[in-house]
Design a protein around this motif. Structure first.
Motif, PDB file in Angstrom:
ATOM      1  N   HIS A  79     -30.923 -20.432  56.671  1.00  0.00           N
ATOM      2  CA  HIS A  79     -30.425 -21.766  56.569  1.00  0.00           C
ATOM      3  C   HIS A  79     -31.544 -22.573  56.353  1.00  0.00           C
ATOM      4  O   HIS A  79     -31.489 -23.406  57.708  1.00  0.00           O
ATOM      5  CB  HIS A  79     -28.989 -21.906  56.890  1.00  0.00           C
ATOM      6  CG  HIS A  79     -28.216 -21.034  57.124  1.00  0.00           C
ATOM      7  ND1 HIS A  79     -27.433 -21.049  55.721  1.00  0.00           N
ATOM      8  CD2 HIS A  79     -27.331 -20.687  57.895  1.00  0.00           C
ATOM      9  CE1 HIS A  79     -26.130 -20.355  56.602  1.00  0.00           C
ATOM     10  NE2 HIS A  79     -26.285 -19.633  57.555  1.00  0.00           N
ATOM     11  N   ARG A  80     -32.928 -21.725  55.782  1.00  0.00           N
ATOM     12  CA  ARG A  80     -33.580 -22.971  56.489  1.00  0.00           C
ATOM     13  C   ARG A  80     -34.186 -23.176  54.864  1.00  0.00           C
ATOM     14  O   ARG A  80     -35.399 -23.867  54.567  1.00  0.00           O
ATOM     15  CB  ARG A  80     -34.822 -21.643  56.020  1.00  0.00           C
ATOM     16  CG  ARG A  80     -34.828 -21.240  54.691  1.00  0.00           C
ATOM     17  CD  ARG A  80     -35.932 -19.654  54.803  1.00  0.00           C
ATOM     18  NE  ARG A  80     -36.187 -18.316  53.818  1.00  0.00           N
ATOM     19  CZ  ARG A  80     -35.645 -18.063  54.320  1.00  0.00           C
ATOM     20  NH1 ARG A  80     -36.002 -16.608  55.064  1.00  0.00           N
ATOM     21  NH2 ARG A  80     -35.126 -16.875  52.594  1.00  0.00           N
ATOM     22  N   PHE A  81     -33.725 -24.120  54.383  1.00  0.00           N
ATOM     23  CA  PHE A  81     -33.715 -25.052  52.563  1.00  0.00           C
ATOM     24  C   PHE A  81     -33.089 -26.536  52.435  1.00  0.00           C
ATOM     25  O   PHE A  81     -31.730 -26.049  52.774  1.00  0.00           O
ATOM     26  CB  PHE A  81     -33.496 -23.898  51.176  1.00  0.00           C
ATOM     27  CG  PHE A  81     -34.226 -22.970  50.678  1.00  0.00           C
ATOM     28  CD1 PHE A  81     -35.912 -23.058  50.360  1.00  0.00           C
ATOM     29  CD2 PHE A  81     -33.615 -21.609  51.853  1.00  0.00           C
ATOM     30  CE1 PHE A  81     -36.005 -21.980  49.782  1.00  0.00           C
ATOM     31  CE2 PHE A  81     -34.474 -20.512  51.007  1.00  0.00           C
ATOM     32  CZ  PHE A  81     -35.297 -20.499  50.412  1.00  0.00           C
ATOM     33  N   VAL A  82     -33.411 -26.978  52.174  1.00  0.00           N
ATOM     34  CA  VAL A  82     -33.146 -28.852  52.118  1.00  0.00           C
ATOM     35  C   VAL A  82     -33.429 -28.840  50.492  1.00  0.00           C
ATOM     36  O   VAL A  82     -34.995 -29.019  50.142  1.00  0.00           O
ATOM     37  CB  VAL A  82     -33.961 -29.470  52.921  1.00  0.00           C
ATOM     38  CG1 VAL A  82     -33.154 -30.719  52.649  1.00  0.00           C
ATOM     39  CG2 VAL A  82     -32.998 -29.335  54.510  1.00  0.00           C
ATOM     40  N   VAL A  83     -32.860 -29.480  49.619  1.00  0.00           N
ATOM     41  CA  VAL A  83     -33.609 -29.618  48.400  1.00  0.00           C
ATOM     42  C   VAL A  83     -32.101 -30.512  48.179  1.00  0.00           C
ATOM     43  O   VAL A  83     -31.852 -31.463  48.745  1.00  0.00           O
ATOM     44  CB  VAL A  83     -32.600 -28.566  47.354  1.00  0.00           C
ATOM     45  CG1 VAL A  83     -32.847 -29.117  46.485  1.00  0.00           C
ATOM     46  CG2 VAL A  83     -32.749 -27.018  47.970  1.00  0.00           C
TER      47      VAL A  83
END
Length: 92
Positions: A79-83
């Protein structure tokens, strides 16, 4: 097409939530490609975003099943993405 993730066996299993990346192909007739950064080599595609998502659910289920059968470690989701969208001025 196998629908393992919809089976009673799957519903009773512990769930892992992986992030997936869905990208529209450059050729609009080619649909969408999708992959999971936490599961190298696990990818799929579809004619629509929903189809790509469903196909990826199956690909992940089969990928994890293969890892288990081979006695390999199951990667945990990171859970490392922020879009987000960012609007900037267009310069001619």
């Amino acid at each position: 097409m196998r629908k393992f993730w919809r089976s009673d066996r799957f519903k009773a299993m512990k769930k892992l939530t992986y992030e997936i990346v869905i990208e529209r192909e450059a050729d609009l007739k080619s649909g969408y490609s999708v992959y999971c950064p936490d599961l190298p080599g696990c990818f799929s595609n579809g004619d629509s975003v929903e189809e790509a998502r469903q196909n990826m659910a199956e690909a992940i289920a089969l990928h994890l099943e293969s890892l288990r059968a081979l006695g390999k470690r199951i990667p945990r989701p990171k859970h490392r993405f922020v879009v987000e969208e960012l609007t900037v001025p267009e310069f001619a």
